[in-house]
Design a protein around this motif. Sequence first.
Motif, mmCIF file in Angstrom:
data_model
loop_
_atom_site.group_PDB
_atom_site.id
_atom_site.type_symbol
_atom_site.label_atom_id
_atom_site.label_comp_id
_atom_site.label_asym_id
_atom_site.label_seq_id
_atom_site.Cartn_x
_atom_site.Cartn_y
_atom_site.Cartn_z
ATOM 1 N N ALA A 1 -9.403 8.510 11.005
ATOM 2 C CA ALA A 1 -10.668 7.857 10.656
ATOM 3 C C ALA A 1 -10.952 6.745 11.655
ATOM 4 O O ALA A 1 -10.054 5.955 11.973
ATOM 5 C CB ALA A 1 -10.556 7.286 9.243
ATOM 6 N N SER B 1 -8.579 -2.762 3.790
ATOM 7 C CA SER B 1 -9.074 -4.010 3.220
ATOM 8 C C SER B 1 -7.898 -4.983 3.030
ATOM 9 O O SER B 1 -6.779 -4.563 2.756
ATOM 10 C CB SER B 1 -9.761 -3.734 1.884
ATOM 11 O OG SER B 1 -8.941 -2.900 1.085
ATOM 12 N N LEU C 1 -16.355 11.240 1.593
ATOM 13 C CA LEU C 1 -15.145 11.052 0.793
ATOM 14 C C LEU C 1 -15.192 9.723 0.049
ATOM 15 O O LEU C 1 -14.511 9.544 -0.959
ATOM 16 C CB LEU C 1 -13.911 11.084 1.691
ATOM 17 C CG LEU C 1 -13.711 12.367 2.512
ATOM 18 C CD1 LEU C 1 -12.458 12.254 3.369
ATOM 19 C CD2 LEU C 1 -13.621 13.584 1.609
ATOM 20 N N ARG C 2 -15.961 8.780 0.616
ATOM 21 C CA ARG C 2 -16.154 7.492 -0.053
ATOM 22 C C ARG C 2 -17.560 7.018 0.298
ATOM 23 O O ARG C 2 -17.881 6.893 1.471
ATOM 24 C CB ARG C 2 -15.110 6.473 0.447
ATOM 25 C CG ARG C 2 -15.299 5.098 -0.170
ATOM 26 C CD ARG C 2 -14.210 4.133 0.247
ATOM 27 N NE ARG C 2 -14.383 3.691 1.621
ATOM 28 C CZ ARG C 2 -13.508 2.923 2.271
ATOM 29 N NH1 ARG C 2 -12.390 2.548 1.677
ATOM 30 N NH2 ARG C 2 -13.725 2.552 3.510
ATOM 31 N N GLY D 1 -6.756 8.292 -0.606
ATOM 32 C CA GLY D 1 -7.137 7.076 -1.341
ATOM 33 C C GLY D 1 -7.586 7.367 -2.762
ATOM 34 O O GLY D 1 -7.521 6.496 -3.637
ATOM 35 N N PRO E 1 -3.830 6.816 4.463
ATOM 36 C CA PRO E 1 -4.065 6.521 5.876
ATOM 37 C C PRO E 1 -5.051 5.375 6.103
ATOM 38 O O PRO E 1 -5.791 5.000 5.206
ATOM 39 C CB PRO E 1 -4.650 7.827 6.409
ATOM 40 C CG PRO E 1 -5.214 8.533 5.217
ATOM 41 C CD PRO E 1 -4.386 8.112 4.055
ATOM 42 N N LEU E 2 -5.036 4.828 7.325
ATOM 43 C CA LEU E 2 -5.859 3.667 7.686
ATOM 44 C C LEU E 2 -7.012 4.077 8.605
ATOM 45 O O LEU E 2 -6.992 5.146 9.209
ATOM 46 C CB LEU E 2 -4.997 2.631 8.419
ATOM 47 C CG LEU E 2 -3.731 2.176 7.702
ATOM 48 C CD1 LEU E 2 -3.005 1.135 8.561
ATOM 49 C CD2 LEU E 2 -4.067 1.588 6.343
ATOM 50 N N LEU F 1 -1.276 12.865 8.542
ATOM 51 C CA LEU F 1 -2.358 13.863 8.591
ATOM 52 C C LEU F 1 -2.702 14.199 10.044
ATOM 53 O O LEU F 1 -2.421 13.421 10.961
ATOM 54 C CB LEU F 1 -3.613 13.332 7.892
ATOM 55 C CG LEU F 1 -3.510 13.043 6.395
ATOM 56 C CD1 LEU F 1 -4.807 12.412 5.886
ATOM 57 C CD2 LEU F 1 -3.228 14.335 5.632
ATOM 58 N N ARG G 1 0.844 -1.213 0.000
ATOM 59 C CA ARG G 1 0.000 0.000 0.000
ATOM 60 C C ARG G 1 0.868 1.247 0.000
ATOM 61 O O ARG G 1 1.849 1.324 0.746
ATOM 62 C CB ARG G 1 -0.879 -0.019 1.258
ATOM 63 C CG ARG G 1 -1.890 1.137 1.385
ATOM 64 C CD ARG G 1 -2.751 0.907 2.605
ATOM 65 N NE ARG G 1 -3.656 1.980 2.957
ATOM 66 C CZ ARG G 1 -4.970 1.963 2.745
ATOM 67 N NH1 ARG G 1 -5.518 0.934 2.119
ATOM 68 N NH2 ARG G 1 -5.729 2.955 3.145
ATOM 69 N N PRO H 1 -9.165 15.205 -1.801
ATOM 70 C CA PRO H 1 -9.794 15.387 -0.487
ATOM 71 C C PRO H 1 -9.454 14.219 0.442
ATOM 72 O O PRO H 1 -9.390 14.352 1.646
ATOM 73 C CB PRO H 1 -11.292 15.416 -0.799
ATOM 74 C CG PRO H 1 -11.403 15.673 -2.267
ATOM 75 C CD PRO H 1 -10.158 15.125 -2.882
ATOM 76 N N SER H 2 -9.220 13.035 -0.134
ATOM 77 C CA SER H 2 -8.808 11.858 0.634
ATOM 78 C C SER H 2 -7.675 11.199 -0.144
ATOM 79 O O SER H 2 -7.792 11.012 -1.355
ATOM 80 C CB SER H 2 -10.003 10.918 0.760
ATOM 81 O OG SER H 2 -9.599 9.712 1.335
HETATM 82 P P1 AMP Z 1 -9.340 1.222 3.211
HETATM 83 O O1 AMP Z 1 -8.413 1.193 4.355
HETATM 84 O O2 AMP Z 1 -8.894 0.424 2.052
HETATM 85 O O3 AMP Z 1 -10.754 0.925 3.623
HETATM 86 O O4 AMP Z 1 -9.319 2.752 2.811
HETATM 87 C C1 AMP Z 1 -9.561 3.770 3.769
HETATM 88 C C2 AMP Z 1 -9.987 5.005 3.035
HETATM 89 O O5 AMP Z 1 -10.199 6.075 3.956
HETATM 90 C C3 AMP Z 1 -8.914 5.467 2.063
HETATM 91 O O6 AMP Z 1 -9.536 5.936 0.881
HETATM 92 C C4 AMP Z 1 -8.232 6.604 2.825
HETATM 93 O O7 AMP Z 1 -7.632 7.520 1.952
HETATM 94 C C5 AMP Z 1 -9.397 7.189 3.608
HETATM 95 N N1 AMP Z 1 -8.926 7.859 4.857
HETATM 96 C C6 AMP Z 1 -8.492 7.241 5.977
HETATM 97 N N2 AMP Z 1 -8.098 8.166 6.901
HETATM 98 C C7 AMP Z 1 -8.319 9.377 6.345
HETATM 99 C C8 AMP Z 1 -8.115 10.721 6.782
HETATM 100 N N3 AMP Z 1 -7.615 10.976 7.983
HETATM 101 N N4 AMP Z 1 -8.453 11.723 5.926
HETATM 102 C C9 AMP Z 1 -8.948 11.453 4.697
HETATM 103 N N5 AMP Z 1 -9.152 10.211 4.224
HETATM 104 C C10 AMP Z 1 -8.845 9.173 5.028
#
Ligand code: AMP
Length: 346
Positions: free
Chosen positions: A119, A143, A193-194, A230, A63-64, A115, A58, A227-228
Amino acid sequence: MTTELFNAKTQKENGTQYAGRVIRAGGLVAFPTETVYGLGANGLDGEAVKRIFEAKGRPSDNPLILHVAKKSDVKDLWAHVPNEAKRLMDAFWPGPLTLIFLKSGIVPDEVTAGLGTVAVRMPEHKTALALIRAAGVPIAAPSANISGRPSPTCAEHVLADMDGRIDVILDGGPCEVGVESTVLTLVGRPTILRPGGITREMLEQVIGEVDVSPAVLRPLKEGEAAPSPGMKHRHYAPDARVVVASGSWRKAASIICREYEIEEAMGSRCIILGTEQTRSCYHGMNYDIIGDRDDPATLCAELFSALRRWSGKVDVIFAEAIETEGRGLAYMNRLLRASGFTVLDE
Ligand code: AMP
Ligand code: MG
């Protein structure tokens, strides 16, 4: 490294207790949630979190999400808990909603990719909650797939990507929702954002107007800030071209039939991800009915599994666009990303 597999139903106590100890010791555990399988590590241990990035390949700027087993745990992870978050947590936790707010001092930089926000989510899945309780720490988990591939919705998918790279897989059967959680930031105007299982419409009933980041349904423009993080990366891609046909079901099906013939004439192997409504349109072609256009939850539950089923077996995967209301927004977000935004609309 040998990856140990536990059945979360028949080996319930042993499996989760053992996996909890593995997490505490800095190891990696894949576990089922209601959305997709997660790849977890101790969310307060930066070194353990780094291993997630290595196992998945990754990008380190992505971020997680921290997973908690009770609502009150967010108090330790955020600078403070805003009122909107309290109302949303009461309405939708446990469930497929991730909330982003300003982080506290105990959250390592490895989790947030540097950041100032973090989350957090409380999953609605017995095994996930039992694992977080057994570990006794928040679990950082993206994931459980190799970065870029479709997210895993059953233990077999996790094994295909992660065998030999992680310590434990808890097999809890197929995931119910099938797409990742809704990610909502509460820094500034509440913005999705998602999109995911908790829809914009559901969120607006609790906190009023919610924005949707424009990058949910289109690629980022040249020089546009993500904005995110990912959003910058290729996602959900199977080993085949994915082509999306837009318009009404009649229109989409006729575009697919036309393009299928052209591709076949050029020697490409094709599959159509069809729906109940369009089943009869694809007579004599290779198709796989994945759900009902009027019930996007059925399509969300099947999409990643279908992409993996046909990955490497065909050259082209055709799929129909649907309306972006309700869970249709989450479906279209994943499908468009899987296709690299390859859409035919005439
Ligand atoms: P996944 O871990 O594959 O479910 O992806 C987590 C999603 O949340 C990714 O698209 C990250 O970019 C987004 N994400 C996690 N933490 C943040 C944060 N602090 N600000 C913006 N986006 C975040
Ligand atoms: Mg992911």
